[in-house]
Design a protein around this motif. Structure first.
Motif, PDB file in Angstrom:
ATOM      1  N   SER B 299       0.630  -1.243   0.060  1.00 30.03           N
ATOM      2  CA  SER B 299       0.019  -0.066  -0.165  1.00 30.03           C
ATOM      3  C   SER B 299       0.871   1.288  -0.045  1.00 30.03           C
ATOM      4  CB  SER B 299      -0.938   0.146   1.210  1.00 30.03           C
ATOM      5  OG  SER B 299      -1.862  -1.261   1.151  1.00 30.03           O
ATOM      6  N   SER B 303       0.471   0.589  -4.369  1.00 23.06           N
ATOM      7  CA  SER B 303      -0.936   1.121  -4.515  1.00 23.06           C
ATOM      8  C   SER B 303      -1.674   0.697  -3.361  1.00 23.06           C
ATOM      9  CB  SER B 303      -1.775   0.762  -5.778  1.00 23.06           C
ATOM     10  OG  SER B 303      -3.252   0.778  -5.578  1.00 23.06           O
ATOM     11  N   ALA B 304      -2.296   1.812  -2.759  1.00 20.48           N
ATOM     12  CA  ALA B 304      -3.359   1.395  -1.437  1.00 20.48           C
ATOM     13  C   ALA B 304      -4.801   0.929  -2.077  1.00 20.48           C
ATOM     14  CB  ALA B 304      -3.457   2.584  -0.313  1.00 20.48           C
ATOM     15  N   SER B 305      -4.951   1.156  -3.023  1.00 22.00           N
ATOM     16  CA  SER B 305      -6.222   0.708  -3.886  1.00 22.00           C
ATOM     17  C   SER B 305      -6.472  -0.647  -4.304  1.00 22.00           C
ATOM     18  CB  SER B 305      -6.600   1.691  -5.104  1.00 22.00           C
ATOM     19  OG  SER B 305      -7.733   1.303  -5.597  1.00 22.00           O
ATOM     20  N   VAL B 306      -5.219  -1.175  -4.669  1.00 22.59           N
ATOM     21  CA  VAL B 306      -5.194  -2.710  -5.073  1.00 22.59           C
ATOM     22  C   VAL B 306      -4.761  -3.324  -3.665  1.00 22.59           C
ATOM     23  CG1 VAL B 306      -4.071  -4.220  -6.578  1.00 22.59           C
ATOM     24  CG2 VAL B 306      -4.646  -2.217  -7.490  1.00 22.59           C
ATOM     25  N   ARG B 307      -5.676  -3.723  -2.919  1.00 16.41           N
ATOM     26  CA  ARG B 307      -5.354  -3.994  -1.455  1.00 16.41           C
ATOM     27  C   ARG B 307      -4.763  -5.692  -1.516  1.00 16.41           C
ATOM     28  NH1 ARG B 307      -7.989  -1.785   3.166  1.00 16.41           N
ATOM     29  NH2 ARG B 307      -5.635  -1.751   3.596  1.00 16.41           N
TER      30      ARG B 307
END
Lengths: 452, 452
Positions: B299, B303-307
């Motif tokens: 994250s 990416s913190a969106s693709v957890r």
């Protein structure tokens, strides 16, 4: 050894506690000190206790048994329990036929729509690609879900909807919010096997109520409510897993009245709802999200790979659930996942995809019923939709044994008792009609049933 | 009212239990029956108890307080606690400067690599797009993680690595496996604020050990181990959150010896590791994953969106964690997420991206240090890497008050005491140097510090 082990298991002896001295314990047990020495040495060898030089034996921390949900250490040696089915279905490779699994074949899923959604997202905003997202999850997806609630006649505010990492995680968060260890939870008998696995992790008492073709047996439901005072009841109203049955309006009404009388909270897992030809009655709609909590996910209809679930509930509960989701997952599903789902749900393509799926499943249910009939395997009822057939096996066939012989032939089945809290479904098997075409399945069933 | 409330809270009175009769309770409390009637009526109005006609009062189930992690019902009325920072950081819109947040700005992240990975996945196998994936998660990503462990000198088997929905979820699963309510857990003081929120959800006792520039205070660590017998210690060895400090080899050695002596399990959260200019010492490497568990996520770097998070641990613990993840989430992270991460990690681009980030952060730390110095705000130490500066505020400035005045000006800060189990960091503030350029931050700090 057993005396010490059971005290450690019951936590009468905690990690770091000193064990009774050899002399004292020998006297207590009425054995010789050398017997105690041997027992302590063996326990130490197993890592359960540790010797400290000159000061006796102590309970080891790393030796303390971790929370054990399944029966055996190695997957192969496992009993046929809910974890057995999950692990076999998830971990067997893609060439293995899995009529015991809980999802549709990859080529039945809307893969082209998914590819389009991905390409759209790949062109999209970098905020969505890189940030955690908001605590309740993608506003676009929550708006779509809220609109569906309104369509059902549920007068909920948009803030009453939150996204979760999966449908299972939705239920897990609710259990964490509302249950204490030792509470009683009501489930259907039979019910989705993972409900039992989940509740085991919450250390609660589970009570099953027999499921009939129109919902749970209401008389038993009322008796259990009065006698056991469960805090929570978890069910599928539409296309119940594993039976495929549908809750009837009078049963729904009676359940909800009993729940109100005994202050029971109900979780309605709506995961199969979109497979119904016509919407059936819903507890959440009757009750208006007062004591009923709605959960669901898109794993059965859009993709199990892009994981995302949701909860619709009372606002104060949602606030507590949001905190819990921050504490235990620092937020909800991948924003990327939520946006992909929102993209696929938003267009008219979703309705068309579901219509096609329903038609395809009508045929698959019919074909499967015919094929199984030839083997003396008969559905308990013909469901109105969905992909499960809950079937009675020929007299004398034990479904767990059949599942074991089938797995040796590389066919994964879902035997009845993994769904049954009372373990009274050994004569039943749940079949996923979308995975039944492979001839190896017929062969495995033929070899394993008493007919053969 | 208080007497009944406290009995319900302590579960001496469970849902459905009958309350003492009015006459009897009046006698017990030494008050008049009319006082009891009024108290019961008020409790009923609050929904905590319910009257049943002709049969007295009963404890309500829905009135039973759900697990409450935060102090107030509405986010605005909340105290400045760990949830306050999380909710403010996650839910404030993107135009609000957030030097209190725990992630890099969207335009610092490898968005082009992400877009490429998405397009590649959009062309890929439909199995990855639609199935749940295997219980341990994407083999491609696990191979990459295993190779990194081997590089660190950790002799682990590939099966010792599993993927999770997030780094936080990794820690949550470990706590579920190894802790019982009432156990003691050791954390650093200060430490990442969400560790405290998570541990609250596990109903364990938390003990803090003061953190020094080279790791936890070893003398205190040893004293606490002997006195409190904690089961678990959770820490960051590389670029400790919030201080940015790095564990030194002698402290690591001493910690691990104490852990062995007292049978303590250690969770090493490696989330900031790739921000180090040179790798520092790791407990997991010293110990070889015997009593140390390694967790991490992507994250902060990708990416913190693709957890997606991961756990590396003893094989028997991994087996238990896999079961727990099935029970509570029916599997791990979205396979789509795991494949995106694997794609971004696999090429040479990742190393280059991290080199650029590290250089950019050197400059940002220097600029932030200068800017804060002008306001009388000084770093506790200059970290070797990462994006946090743990700073002492000017004499007489309370960081929680400063955070409240800043949020009124639409600036989200992370005040010291949310990181401090002992609440002794009110003079400190954690700044994310990558988010410090906005002039509104300087203005808010100037207005809120005693200097102003």
């Amino acid at each position: 050894m057993a005396a010490i082990e059971s005290r450690i298991a019951a936590r009468l002896l905690a990690p770091g506690d000193r064990l009774p001295s050899i002399r004292r314990f020998a006297a207590t047990m009425g054995v010789s000190p050398s017997t105690v020495v041997e027992a302590y040495d063996r326990l130490a060898a197993e890592g359960l206790i540790r010797a400290r030089r000159g000061s006796g034996f102590y309970v080891a921390a790393t030796g303390q048994p971790p929370l054990k949900l399944a029966d055996a250490e190695t997957p192969k040696a496992r009993a046929v329990d809910p974890f057995w089915v999950s692990r076999q279905s998830l971990d067997a490779d893609d060439t293995v036929p899995k009529p015991g699994c809980g999802w549709l074949p990859a080529d039945w899923m809307p893969n082209e729509a998914m590819r389009r959604a991905m390409r759209a997202l790949a062109r999209g905003n970098e905020t969505v690609l890189s940030y955690y997202g908001s605590t309740r999850g993608s506003p676009a997806l929550r708006r779509l879900l809220h609109a569906r609630l309104v369509e059902e006649g549920i007068d909920a505010a948009p803030e009453q909807v939150m996204l979760t990492g999966s449908g299972t995680q939705a239920l897990d968060l609710i259990c964490r919010l509302l249950l204490n260890p030792g509470d009683t939870v009501l489930i259907d008998d039979p019910c989705y096997f993972n409900f039992q696995a989940l509740l085991k992790a919450h250390r609660v008492k589970v009570v099953g109520v027999p499921y009939t073709p129109v919902g749970p047996d209401t008389a038993r439901f009322e008796t259990v409510l009065a006698a056991e005072r469960p805090r929570l009841y978890i069910t599928n109203s539409a296309l119940h897993n594993p039976t495929g049955a549908t809750l009837s309006p009078p049963v729904a009404h009676r359940l909800l009245n009993a729940a109100t009388r005994h202050d029971l909270i109900i979780v309605e897992d709506d995961i199969f709802a979109d497979f119904e030809p016509e919407p059936s009655i819903r507890l959440a709609a009757l009750d208006g999200l007062s004591r009923v909590i709605r959960i669901g996910s898109f794993s059965k209809t859009l993709s199990a790979s892009v994981r995302c679930g949701y909860i619709a509930a009372r606002t104060d509960w949602i606030e507590g659930l949001v905190d819990l989701q921050i504490a235990t997952n620092f937020g909800g599903p991948s924003p990327v996942s939520a946006e992909l789902i929102a993209h696929m749900l938003a267009g008219g393509g979703y309705r068309k995809h579901m219509e096609e799926l329903r038609l395809r499943l009508v045929r698959a249910r019919r074909d499967t019923t015919t094929r199984l009939h030839d083997l003396g395997i008969e559905p308990w009822l013909q469901p109105r939709g969905g992909f499960y057939l809950w079937c009675r096996l020929p007299e004398g066939t034990d479904s767990a044994e059949l599942a074991q012989t089938a797995v040796a032939r590389n066919v994964v089945l879902a035997p009845g008792n993994v769904f049954s809290p009372s373990q009274t479904a050994s004569a039943f098997m749940r079949f996923n009609v979308a995975h039944m075409a492979d001839p190896r399945i017929h062969a495995a069933l033929k070899a394993g049933t008493s007919h053969a």
